[in-house]
Design an enzyme around this catalytic site. Structure first.
Site, PDB file in Angstrom:
ATOM      1  N   ARG A  21      12.607  -5.282  35.787  1.00  0.00           N
ATOM      2  CA  ARG A  21      13.299  -6.855  35.498  1.00  0.00           C
ATOM      3  C   ARG A  21      14.022  -7.058  36.753  1.00  0.00           C
ATOM      4  O   ARG A  21      13.691  -8.064  37.076  1.00  0.00           O
ATOM      5  CB  ARG A  21      13.745  -6.755  34.450  1.00  0.00           C
ATOM      6  CG  ARG A  21      13.193  -5.757  33.585  1.00  0.00           C
ATOM      7  CD  ARG A  21      12.091  -7.266  33.082  1.00  0.00           C
ATOM      8  NE  ARG A  21      12.336  -8.942  32.123  1.00  0.00           N
ATOM      9  CZ  ARG A  21      12.064  -9.499  31.719  1.00  0.00           C
ATOM     10  NH1 ARG A  21      10.598  -9.510  31.982  1.00  0.00           N
ATOM     11  NH2 ARG A  21      12.758 -10.642  31.612  1.00  0.00           N
ATOM     12  N   HIS A  51       4.569 -11.038  35.876  1.00  0.00           N
ATOM     13  CA  HIS A  51       4.780 -10.975  33.599  1.00  0.00           C
ATOM     14  C   HIS A  51       5.579  -8.741  34.292  1.00  0.00           C
ATOM     15  O   HIS A  51       5.025  -8.492  34.701  1.00  0.00           O
ATOM     16  CB  HIS A  51       4.317 -11.109  32.715  1.00  0.00           C
ATOM     17  CG  HIS A  51       4.685 -10.412  31.565  1.00  0.00           C
ATOM     18  ND1 HIS A  51       6.023 -10.650  31.563  1.00  0.00           N
ATOM     19  CD2 HIS A  51       4.442  -8.891  31.186  1.00  0.00           C
ATOM     20  CE1 HIS A  51       6.030 -10.256  29.591  1.00  0.00           C
ATOM     21  NE2 HIS A  51       4.524  -8.776  29.625  1.00  0.00           N
TER      22      HIS A  51
END
Length: 85
Positions: A21, A51
Site C-alpha cells: 500500500r 489496486h
C-alpha cells in the site's frame, strides 16, 4: 478494471499488504506521496490504475477471486539475502 488489460499478481512476505500500500500511494492520487505509483501515474480516483488489498484478510478473499485454482509457489534465490532467520 474492465476498461483494459489487467495484470493480477500476489505479493508475499512480511507486512506485504502494508508495504504494498505504501508503494501504491494514497487512494486519492493528489494525496499520494511523490514516487508512489498513484502519484506518478494516476490522475483521478475514478480512473484508478492500480489496486492493492488493504489487509491480509481482504487479500485472501481477493486472491481466491482472481486465482480460483490457487497460485504457483517458489522461493527466490535472493530470499536468504532479504529475510533474517
Amino acid at each position: 478494471m474492465a476498461s483494459g488489460p489487467v495484470v493480477a499478481m500476489v505479493w508475499e512476505g512480511r507486512n506485504a499488504a502494508s508495504v504494498g500500500r505504501q508503494l501504491l500511494g494514497a487512494t486519492r492520487p493528489a494525496e499520494s506521496a511523490p514516487g508512489t505509483i498513484r502519484f506518478d501515474y494516476a490522475t483521478d480516483v475514478g480512473r484508478n490504475l492500480i489496486h492493492g488489498s488493504d489487509s491480509p484478510a481482504s487479500a485472501k478473499a481477493e486472491i481466491a477471486m482472481w486465482f480460483p485454482d490457487g497460485t504457483a509457489s517458489w522461493t527466490s534465490c535472493a530470499h536468504t539475502w532479504v529475510y533474517e532467520k
